[in-house]
Design a protein around this motif. Structure first.
Motif, short mmCIF file in Angstrom:
data_model
loop_
_atom_site.label_atom_id
_atom_site.label_comp_id
_atom_site.label_asym_id
_atom_site.label_seq_id
_atom_site.Cartn_x
_atom_site.Cartn_y
_atom_site.Cartn_z
N LYS A 1 -0.67 -9.08 0.42
CA LYS A 1 -1.27 -8.76 -0.86
C LYS A 1 -2.30 -7.63 -0.76
O LYS A 1 -2.51 -6.89 -1.72
N GLU A 2 -2.92 -7.50 0.39
CA GLU A 2 -3.93 -6.46 0.56
C GLU A 2 -3.32 -5.09 0.83
O GLU A 2 -3.73 -4.09 0.25
N THR A 3 -2.33 -5.05 1.72
CA THR A 3 -1.75 -3.76 2.12
C THR A 3 -0.42 -3.46 1.44
O THR A 3 0.09 -2.36 1.54
N ASN A 4 0.15 -4.44 0.78
CA ASN A 4 1.45 -4.32 0.11
C ASN A 4 2.60 -4.05 1.09
O ASN A 4 3.64 -3.56 0.70
N GLU A 5 2.39 -4.37 2.36
CA GLU A 5 3.42 -4.17 3.38
C GLU A 5 4.31 -5.40 3.46
O GLU A 5 3.86 -6.52 3.29
#
Length: 95
Positions: free
Chosen positions: A60-64
């Protein structure tokens, strides 16, 4: 006719009885186990099964995207054939 004759697709499954098989299922699931029984719908009974479920998690933070695999062992399993995509005799898989 010798027992190793292949005349139709299910004959390949018959030749894998009591052998280790690899089964690819819908929903990114894989099974490895010993094939004990099957029918014309590819319903199967497997023993000493290892199930692997592959999932893609999105951070959710890096969208990876990250691939996550979960494995569990099952002693005996009845598999309904409508989810089967691929069946491979593990002895033949390395050829």
């Amino acid at each position: 006719m010798p027992p190793t004759t292949v005349l139709e697709p299910l004959d390949l499954i018959r030749l894998s009885l009591d052998e280790q098989v690899y089964i690819k299922l819908k929903g990114d699931r894989e099974l490895r186990g010993t094939l004990h029984a099957y029918d014309q719908h590819l319903n199967m009974v497997l023993g000493n099964v290892e199930e692997t479920i592959h999932e893609i998690d999105i951070d959710k933070e890096t969208n990876e995207q990250q691939m996550k695999s979960t494995t569990r062992k099952i002693g005996m399993l009845f598999l309904r054939g409508d989810g089967v995509i691929l069946v491979v005799n593990s002895a033949l898989r390395s050829l």
